[in-house]
Design a protein around this motif. Structure first.
Motif, short mmCIF file in Angstrom:
data_model
loop_
_atom_site.label_atom_id
_atom_site.label_comp_id
_atom_site.label_asym_id
_atom_site.label_seq_id
_atom_site.Cartn_x
_atom_site.Cartn_y
_atom_site.Cartn_z
N LEU A 1 0.84 -1.20 0.00
CA LEU A 1 0.00 0.00 0.00
C LEU A 1 0.87 1.24 0.00
CD1 LEU A 1 -2.89 1.31 0.37
CD2 LEU A 1 -2.29 1.43 2.81
N TYR B 1 0.87 5.17 0.59
CA TYR B 1 0.04 6.11 1.34
C TYR B 1 0.82 7.38 1.62
CZ TYR B 1 2.77 5.42 5.62
OH TYR B 1 3.78 5.42 6.54
N ALA C 1 -5.79 7.90 2.15
CA ALA C 1 -5.19 6.57 2.18
C ALA C 1 -5.26 5.94 3.56
CB ALA C 1 -3.74 6.63 1.71
N SER D 1 -7.80 3.01 3.66
CA SER D 1 -7.33 1.73 3.12
C SER D 1 -6.33 1.08 4.06
CB SER D 1 -6.69 1.95 1.74
OG SER D 1 -7.63 2.46 0.83
N HIS D 2 -5.46 1.89 4.64
CA HIS D 2 -4.46 1.39 5.59
C HIS D 2 -5.16 0.74 6.78
CE1 HIS D 2 -0.10 2.38 7.05
NE2 HIS D 2 -0.44 1.13 7.30
N LEU E 1 -2.74 0.40 -4.30
CA LEU E 1 -2.51 -0.92 -3.71
C LEU E 1 -1.99 -1.86 -4.80
CD1 LEU E 1 -2.85 -2.66 -1.12
CD2 LEU E 1 -5.04 -3.42 -2.09
N THR F 1 -10.18 4.80 -3.24
CA THR F 1 -10.48 4.24 -1.92
C THR F 1 -11.63 3.24 -1.92
OG1 THR F 1 -9.54 6.16 -0.79
CG2 THR F 1 -11.14 4.84 0.44
N ILE G 1 -10.44 -0.10 -3.32
CA ILE G 1 -9.48 -0.79 -2.46
C ILE G 1 -10.19 -1.37 -1.23
CG2 ILE G 1 -7.47 -0.47 -0.96
CD1 ILE G 1 -6.44 1.56 -3.05
N LEU G 2 -11.08 -0.62 -0.64
CA LEU G 2 -11.81 -1.12 0.52
C LEU G 2 -12.61 -2.38 0.17
CD1 LEU G 2 -13.14 2.21 2.08
CD2 LEU G 2 -11.23 0.82 2.89
N VAL H 1 -10.29 -5.35 -0.27
CA VAL H 1 -9.84 -5.89 1.02
C VAL H 1 -10.93 -6.77 1.64
CG1 VAL H 1 -9.19 -5.27 3.39
CG2 VAL H 1 -8.23 -4.00 1.45
N ILE I 1 -16.23 -1.88 6.16
CA ILE I 1 -15.30 -1.02 5.44
C ILE I 1 -15.76 0.43 5.39
CG2 ILE I 1 -14.16 -2.79 4.05
CD1 ILE I 1 -16.13 -2.15 1.79
N TYR J 1 -13.40 4.54 6.60
CA TYR J 1 -13.52 5.64 5.63
C TYR J 1 -14.18 6.85 6.28
CZ TYR J 1 -13.69 7.32 0.75
OH TYR J 1 -13.49 8.00 -0.43
#
Length: 205
Positions: A4, A6, A12, A15-16, A55, A65, A68-69, A72, A159, A163
C-alpha cells in the motif's frame, strides 16, 4: 504480499486501516507529498494519477479508496468487513462509500485545491469560504440519515467505518465543529481506541 502506497493526512488512511483490521499481510510505503514524490516517475508508473492510495496486488494495481476497501473485504472474507452474501446490504455499503468519495471528499478538497476547478486564483478563496458550510451539510446528512449506529451500517463494523473515520478527522481543519454531530463524534472517538487504529496512526504522523 500486498503493498500500500500512502501519504499522511490523506484518504489513504482508510485503506491502511482496512488492511490492518482485515489482518492482511501487506507492506506500507510512505509517499512524501512535501517532497513531491507523488509526481516522480517511479511513483507515476505505479499510479499515473499521482495520488494515493495505490494498492499493488499480485494481479495488478488498484487505486481509488472505495475500490481498495471492497477488494480488502472480498479477499479477506473471514474478517467480516462487508456482507458479501447480501447484495442489497453490499449495495448500501457501496452507496455510503461512494458518497464519501464523490461528495464529502470533494467538498473538503475545495479548501486547498481550488486549482482543480478554476484557473483564476482570485476564485480559490471563494471556494475555500464555502468549505465549512458544504462539509457541515454533508456530515449533517450522514448524522441524520445515513449513520445507523453504533457503526456506520449498524451493529457490525465494516469497510465504511475506517472511511468515515478518516474524513471525520478533517472536520476541525475544515472549520467544522464535530460537536454538532454527536453520533459521528462518538464513532470517531471509539475508532481512535481500536488497537489497529492506534498502530496505523503512528505511521501517519
Amino acid at each position: 504480499m500486498l503493498k500500500l502506497f500512502y501519504s499522511p493526512q490523506s484518504c489513504a488512511l482508510a485503506s491502511h486501516l482496512a488492511l490492518a483490521e482485515a489482518g492482511a499481510a501487506f507492506e506500507a510505503v510512505r509517499v512524501d507529498f512535501a517532497r513531491q514524490e507523488q509526481r516522480q516517475p517511479d511513483y507515476l508508473r505505479i499510479n499515473p494519477k499521482g495520488r494515493v492510495p495505490a494498492l499493488v496486488t499480485d494481479r495488478g494495481i488498484l487505486t481509488e479508496t472505495p475500490a481498495i476497501l471492497f477488494y480488502v473485504a472480498q479477499t479477506h472474507p473471514a474478517a467480516g468487513l462487508a456482507p458479501l452474501d447480501d447484495p442489497f446490504e453490499l449495495g448500501r455499503i457501496q452507496a455510503f462509500n461512494s458518497y464519501l468519495c464523490s461528495t464529502v471528499h470533494v467538498a473538503h478538497a475545495h479548501r486547498m485545491r481550488g486549482y482543480r476547478w478554476a484557473d483564476d486564483p482570485a476564485t480559490f478563496a471563494d471556494m475555500a469560504r464555502k468549505v465549512p458550510g458544504n462539509v457541515r451539510d454533508c456530515f449533517a446528512l450522514i448524522e441524520a440519515e445515513m449513520f445507523k449506529g453504533p457503526w456506520v451500517m449498524g451493529g457490525t463494523f465494516s469497510i465504511c467505518d475506517p472511511y468515515l473515520y478518516t474524513l471525520a478527522t478533517w472536520l476541525e481543519d475544515d472549520g467544522v465543529d464535530p460537536g454538532q454531530f454527536p453520533r459521528i463524534l462518538d464513532h470517531r472517538n471509539r475508532m481512535s481506541q481500536r488497537p489497529n487504529v492506534a498502530r496505523v496512526l503512528a505511521l501517519h504522523q
